[in-house]
Design an enzyme around this catalytic site. Structure first.
Site, mmCIF file in Angstrom:
data_model
loop_
_atom_site.group_PDB
_atom_site.id
_atom_site.type_symbol
_atom_site.label_atom_id
_atom_site.label_comp_id
_atom_site.label_asym_id
_atom_site.label_seq_id
_atom_site.Cartn_x
_atom_site.Cartn_y
_atom_site.Cartn_z
ATOM 1 N N ASP A 21 -1.224 -4.115 0.598
ATOM 2 C CA ASP A 21 -0.551 -3.484 1.509
ATOM 3 C C ASP A 21 -0.396 -4.144 2.726
ATOM 4 O OD1 ASP A 21 0.050 -2.201 -0.872
ATOM 5 O OD2 ASP A 21 -0.923 -0.400 -0.134
ATOM 6 N N LYS A 84 4.649 -0.417 -4.899
ATOM 7 C CA LYS A 84 3.748 0.567 -5.394
ATOM 8 C C LYS A 84 4.026 1.857 -4.466
ATOM 9 C CE LYS A 84 -0.859 -0.291 -3.154
ATOM 10 N NZ LYS A 84 -1.040 0.816 -2.663
ATOM 11 N N CYS A 117 -6.423 2.859 -0.544
ATOM 12 C CA CYS A 117 -5.978 1.817 -1.777
ATOM 13 C C CYS A 117 -6.960 1.042 -1.956
ATOM 14 C CB CYS A 117 -4.663 1.173 -0.860
ATOM 15 S SG CYS A 117 -3.374 2.232 -0.456
#
Length: 147
Positions: A21, A84, A117
């Site tokens: 990310d 995601k 995450c």
């Protein structure tokens, strides 16, 4: 469910790099963002030279943008980020990809955000039996406490 209590050895044929990310919208909010991307970019280049599997995710790219260009994924046409909308990188596509590579037993993990995450991905991987190596100078969050 037991979690591995050993520190697995890294080898290129049995390891995979996870890049989590590192997207445009996070740029101004994440502590040490530029440094995180720089270290992650070096890891990416090394992984590609060593012919290692690389997995990249983007959290809700419609709202958070795509992976920042400085990471360098554009240099590798085979690298397509997996989208995601959950904290863990272990989305069904990634799980399926790892199942197709049974030789992989270690994951090198970096990205953002550490307390959500990265932690969620680490726990998912450990529950699935993988050894996890978190590169601390390639991980960060919005605050130093969360980092």
């Amino acid at each position: 469910m037991s979690v591995s209590k050993r520190l697995g050895m890294l080898s290129t044929k049995n390891s995979c790099l996870f890049l989590c990310d590192m997207q445009e919208k996070f740029r101004s909010y994440i502590k040490y963002f530029n440094e995180i991307v720089s270290v992650s970019s070096r890891l990416l280049r090394a992984a590609k030279i060593l012919d290692m599997q690389v997995i990249i995710t983007e959290q809700y790219p419609k709202g958070l943008g795509n992976t920042v260009p400085e990471l360098g994924i554009g240099e590798y046409p085979d690298l397509v980020p997996h989208i995601k909308t959950q904290f863990s990188m272990m989305v069904p596509e990634v799980v399926d990809l790892l199942k197709m590579k049974p030789e992989i037993n270690s994951v090198i993990l970096c990205g953002i955000e550490s307390h959500v995450c990265i932690q969620g991905t680490c726990l998912s991987l450990l529950r699935s039996g993988y050894d996890v190596h978190i590169v601390t100078d390639a991980c960060s969050s919005r605050t130093m406490v969360d980092r």
